[in-house]
Design a protein around this motif. Structure first.
Motif, PDB file in Angstrom:
ATOM      1  N   MET A  59     -39.629   4.111  13.159  1.00 45.14           N
ATOM      2  CA  MET A  59     -40.484   5.223  12.733  1.00 45.14           C
ATOM      3  C   MET A  59     -41.244   5.742  13.950  1.00 45.14           C
ATOM      4  O   MET A  59     -41.873   4.951  14.662  1.00 45.14           O
ATOM      5  N   VAL A  60     -41.164   7.036  14.175  1.00 36.52           N
ATOM      6  CA  VAL A  60     -41.872   7.668  15.291  1.00 36.52           C
ATOM      7  C   VAL A  60     -42.963   8.532  14.690  1.00 36.52           C
ATOM      8  O   VAL A  60     -42.677   9.486  13.966  1.00 36.52           O
ATOM      9  N   GLN A  68     -55.849   8.728  16.067  1.00 30.67           N
ATOM     10  CA  GLN A  68     -55.076   8.446  14.862  1.00 30.67           C
ATOM     11  C   GLN A  68     -53.645   8.949  15.036  1.00 30.67           C
ATOM     12  O   GLN A  68     -53.370   9.817  15.846  1.00 30.67           O
ATOM     13  N   PHE A  69     -52.742   8.419  14.238  1.00 28.49           N
ATOM     14  CA  PHE A  69     -51.365   8.878  14.221  1.00 28.49           C
ATOM     15  C   PHE A  69     -51.101   9.520  12.881  1.00 28.49           C
ATOM     16  O   PHE A  69     -51.372   8.946  11.832  1.00 28.49           O
ATOM     17  N   TYR A  70     -50.596  10.732  12.924  1.00 28.59           N
ATOM     18  CA  TYR A  70     -50.376  11.545  11.737  1.00 28.59           C
ATOM     19  C   TYR A  70     -49.202  10.996  10.944  1.00 28.59           C
ATOM     20  O   TYR A  70     -48.124  10.790  11.486  1.00 28.59           O
ATOM     21  N   THR A  71     -49.394  10.755   9.673  1.00 26.80           N
ATOM     22  CA  THR A  71     -48.321  10.242   8.829  1.00 26.80           C
ATOM     23  C   THR A  71     -47.985  11.195   7.689  1.00 26.80           C
ATOM     24  O   THR A  71     -47.195  10.866   6.823  1.00 26.80           O
ATOM     25  N   GLY A  72     -48.566  12.390   7.716  1.00 19.33           N
ATOM     26  CA  GLY A  72     -48.298  13.376   6.673  1.00 19.33           C
ATOM     27  C   GLY A  72     -46.948  14.048   6.876  1.00 19.33           C
ATOM     28  O   GLY A  72     -46.150  13.642   7.718  1.00 19.33           O
ATOM     29  N   PRO A  73     -46.666  15.096   6.123  1.00 22.12           N
ATOM     30  CA  PRO A  73     -45.391  15.802   6.224  1.00 22.12           C
ATOM     31  C   PRO A  73     -45.145  16.283   7.652  1.00 22.12           C
ATOM     32  O   PRO A  73     -45.992  16.905   8.270  1.00 22.12           O
ATOM     33  N   GLY A  74     -43.970  15.958   8.179  1.00 19.51           N
ATOM     34  CA  GLY A  74     -43.594  16.393   9.516  1.00 19.51           C
ATOM     35  C   GLY A  74     -44.208  15.570  10.632  1.00 19.51           C
ATOM     36  O   GLY A  74     -43.909  15.776  11.796  1.00 19.51           O
ATOM     37  N   GLY A  75     -45.062  14.613  10.314  1.00 22.21           N
ATOM     38  CA  GLY A  75     -45.731  13.831  11.336  1.00 22.21           C
ATOM     39  C   GLY A  75     -45.037  12.539  11.687  1.00 22.21           C
ATOM     40  O   GLY A  75     -45.441  11.832  12.596  1.00 22.21           O
ATOM     41  N   SER A  76     -43.967  12.216  10.967  1.00 23.71           N
ATOM     42  CA  SER A  76     -43.273  10.969  11.217  1.00 23.71           C
ATOM     43  C   SER A  76     -41.787  11.166  10.960  1.00 23.71           C
ATOM     44  O   SER A  76     -41.400  11.848  10.010  1.00 23.71           O
ATOM     45  N   ASP A  77     -40.974  10.595  11.837  1.00 26.05           N
ATOM     46  CA  ASP A  77     -39.523  10.609  11.646  1.00 26.05           C
ATOM     47  C   ASP A  77     -39.048   9.172  11.547  1.00 26.05           C
ATOM     48  O   ASP A  77     -39.540   8.300  12.261  1.00 26.05           O
ATOM     49  N   THR A  78     -38.075   8.931  10.677  1.00 25.60           N
ATOM     50  CA  THR A  78     -37.546   7.590  10.494  1.00 25.60           C
ATOM     51  C   THR A  78     -36.035   7.622  10.677  1.00 25.60           C
ATOM     52  O   THR A  78     -35.348   8.467  10.097  1.00 25.60           O
ATOM     53  N   ILE A  79     -35.540   6.697  11.499  1.00 23.49           N
ATOM     54  CA  ILE A  79     -34.101   6.537  11.698  1.00 23.49           C
ATOM     55  C   ILE A  79     -33.803   5.045  11.637  1.00 23.49           C
ATOM     56  O   ILE A  79     -34.715   4.225  11.651  1.00 23.49           O
ATOM     57  N   THR A  80     -32.522   4.686  11.565  1.00 25.30           N
ATOM     58  CA  THR A  80     -32.140   3.273  11.560  1.00 25.30           C
ATOM     59  C   THR A  80     -31.203   2.992  12.730  1.00 25.30           C
ATOM     60  O   THR A  80     -30.519   3.887  13.225  1.00 25.30           O
ATOM     61  N   VAL A 101     -44.233   4.250  18.192  1.00 23.08           N
ATOM     62  CA  VAL A 101     -42.896   3.873  17.739  1.00 23.08           C
ATOM     63  C   VAL A 101     -43.027   2.528  17.032  1.00 23.08           C
ATOM     64  O   VAL A 101     -43.494   1.549  17.609  1.00 23.08           O
ATOM     65  N   VAL A 102     -42.636   2.510  15.767  1.00 18.39           N
ATOM     66  CA  VAL A 102     -42.751   1.316  14.924  1.00 18.39           C
ATOM     67  C   VAL A 102     -41.338   0.861  14.562  1.00 18.39           C
ATOM     68  O   VAL A 102     -40.502   1.670  14.170  1.00 18.39           O
ATOM     69  N   CYS A 103     -41.101  -0.429  14.702  1.00 21.57           N
ATOM     70  CA  CYS A 103     -39.808  -1.004  14.332  1.00 21.57           C
ATOM     71  C   CYS A 103     -40.044  -2.080  13.284  1.00 21.57           C
ATOM     72  O   CYS A 103     -40.864  -2.977  13.487  1.00 21.57           O
ATOM     73  N   ASP A 104     -39.336  -1.965  12.175  1.00 20.57           N
ATOM     74  CA  ASP A 104     -39.414  -3.046  11.187  1.00 20.57           C
ATOM     75  C   ASP A 104     -38.051  -3.274  10.565  1.00 20.57           C
ATOM     76  O   ASP A 104     -37.138  -2.466  10.703  1.00 20.57           O
ATOM     77  N   ASP A 105     -37.927  -4.403   9.931  1.00 23.00           N
ATOM     78  CA  ASP A 105     -36.682  -4.812   9.295  1.00 23.00           C
ATOM     79  C   ASP A 105     -36.865  -4.705   7.790  1.00 23.00           C
ATOM     80  O   ASP A 105     -37.663  -5.453   7.214  1.00 23.00           O
ATOM     81  N   PRO A 106     -36.149  -3.797   7.136  1.00 24.81           N
ATOM     82  CA  PRO A 106     -36.318  -3.639   5.685  1.00 24.81           C
ATOM     83  C   PRO A 106     -35.993  -4.901   4.887  1.00 24.81           C
ATOM     84  O   PRO A 106     -36.486  -5.070   3.782  1.00 24.81           O
ATOM     85  N   THR A 107     -35.208  -5.806   5.456  1.00 24.96           N
ATOM     86  CA  THR A 107     -34.867  -7.034   4.731  1.00 24.96           C
ATOM     87  C   THR A 107     -36.004  -8.056   4.784  1.00 24.96           C
ATOM     88  O   THR A 107     -36.012  -9.008   4.011  1.00 24.96           O
ATOM     89  N   PRO A 112     -42.349  -7.065  12.086  1.00 24.77           N
ATOM     90  CA  PRO A 112     -42.374  -5.720  12.674  1.00 24.77           C
ATOM     91  C   PRO A 112     -43.032  -5.741  14.055  1.00 24.77           C
ATOM     92  O   PRO A 112     -43.765  -6.664  14.403  1.00 24.77           O
ATOM     93  N   ASP A 113     -42.780  -4.686  14.819  1.00 23.54           N
ATOM     94  CA  ASP A 113     -43.371  -4.527  16.142  1.00 23.54           C
ATOM     95  C   ASP A 113     -43.612  -3.033  16.357  1.00 23.54           C
ATOM     96  O   ASP A 113     -42.975  -2.195  15.716  1.00 23.54           O
ATOM     97  N   SER A 114     -44.524  -2.701  17.248  1.00 23.60           N
ATOM     98  CA  SER A 114     -44.783  -1.292  17.538  1.00 23.60           C
ATOM     99  C   SER A 114     -45.370  -1.145  18.933  1.00 23.60           C
ATOM    100  O   SER A 114     -45.871  -2.107  19.514  1.00 23.60           O
ATOM    101  N   THR A 115     -45.315   0.074  19.445  1.00 22.29           N
ATOM    102  CA  THR A 115     -45.897   0.395  20.741  1.00 22.29           C
ATOM    103  C   THR A 115     -46.221   1.879  20.793  1.00 22.29           C
ATOM    104  O   THR A 115     -45.627   2.675  20.072  1.00 22.29           O
ATOM    105  N   GLU A 116     -47.171   2.230  21.648  1.00 26.91           N
ATOM    106  CA  GLU A 116     -47.497   3.635  21.876  1.00 26.91           C
ATOM    107  C   GLU A 116     -46.805   4.088  23.148  1.00 26.91           C
ATOM    108  O   GLU A 116     -46.693   3.315  24.110  1.00 26.91           O
ATOM    109  N   VAL A 117     -46.352   5.340  23.142  1.00 25.36           N
ATOM    110  CA  VAL A 117     -45.610   5.889  24.275  1.00 25.36           C
ATOM    111  C   VAL A 117     -46.234   7.217  24.687  1.00 25.36           C
ATOM    112  O   VAL A 117     -46.467   8.081  23.838  1.00 25.36           O
ATOM    113  N   GLU A 118     -46.523   7.358  25.989  1.00 22.18           N
ATOM    114  CA  GLU A 118     -46.982   8.626  26.555  1.00 22.18           C
ATOM    115  C   GLU A 118     -45.750   9.427  26.957  1.00 22.18           C
ATOM    116  O   GLU A 118     -44.862   8.902  27.633  1.00 22.18           O
TER     117      GLU A 118
END
Length: 153
Positions: A59-60, A68-80, A101-107, A112-118
């Motif tokens: 999740m980006v 803060q990090f925006y999580t509303g519409p258009g503020g986050s993209d999720t890929i696998t 950038v957040v990484c988690d395992d749906p199982t 989970p792990d995450s980091t901020e990127v400039e």
């Protein structure tokens, strides 16, 4: 007579102010718009044994004001991630200079792990287009302790 002179003076003054406003801009592109650019975030997700983690959720989240990090519409993209643990997110549009950038395992097998990127943009035309930014974010996920469900970040 005084009213007529006042009307003529007002018209001339309006014309001069209008011309000054139009001449202050060098082109139409400089007058209107918002800065924009392109960015790519890619990486590989592996476990502690360096084996790829397929199906991990990436999740980006776009940065918003006040830390803060925006999580509303258009503020986050999720890929696998694919079978080899790799992922790629390409985005264009309004500028963002920081993402989480957040990484988690749906199982729930991995924590989970995450980091901020400039993001640093380059190659823009210095009008509104700021150019492109690229970042590589790899994750090495740890197994969740037995009997404990992995939380989300």
């Amino acid at each position: 007579m005084k009213n007529r002179l006042t009307a003529i003076f007002g018209t001339l003054l309006s014309a001069i102010v209008s011309m000054l406003g139009f001449s202050a801009c060098s082109s139409q592109a400089d007058m209107y718009g918002s800065p924009y650019g392109d960015f790519k975030i890619s990486g590989i997700v592996t476990d502690e044994a360096d084996k790829p983690v397929a199906g991990a959720r990436i999740m980006v989240r776009l940065h918003e004001s006040k830390g803060q990090f925006y999580t509303g519409p258009g503020g986050s993209d999720t890929i696998t991630t694919g079978a080899n643990g790799s992922y790629l997110l390409s985005k264009n549009g309004w500028l963002t200079y920081k993402v989480r950038v957040v990484c988690d395992d749906p199982t729930g097998h991995y924590l989970p792990d995450s980091t901020e990127v400039e993001l640093k943009y380059a190659g823009g035309d210095h009008d509104w287009y700021e150019g492109k930014a690229e970042a590589t974010v790899d994750f090495k996920l740890r197994e969740a302790p037995a009997g404990e469900e992995a939380g989300k970040q």
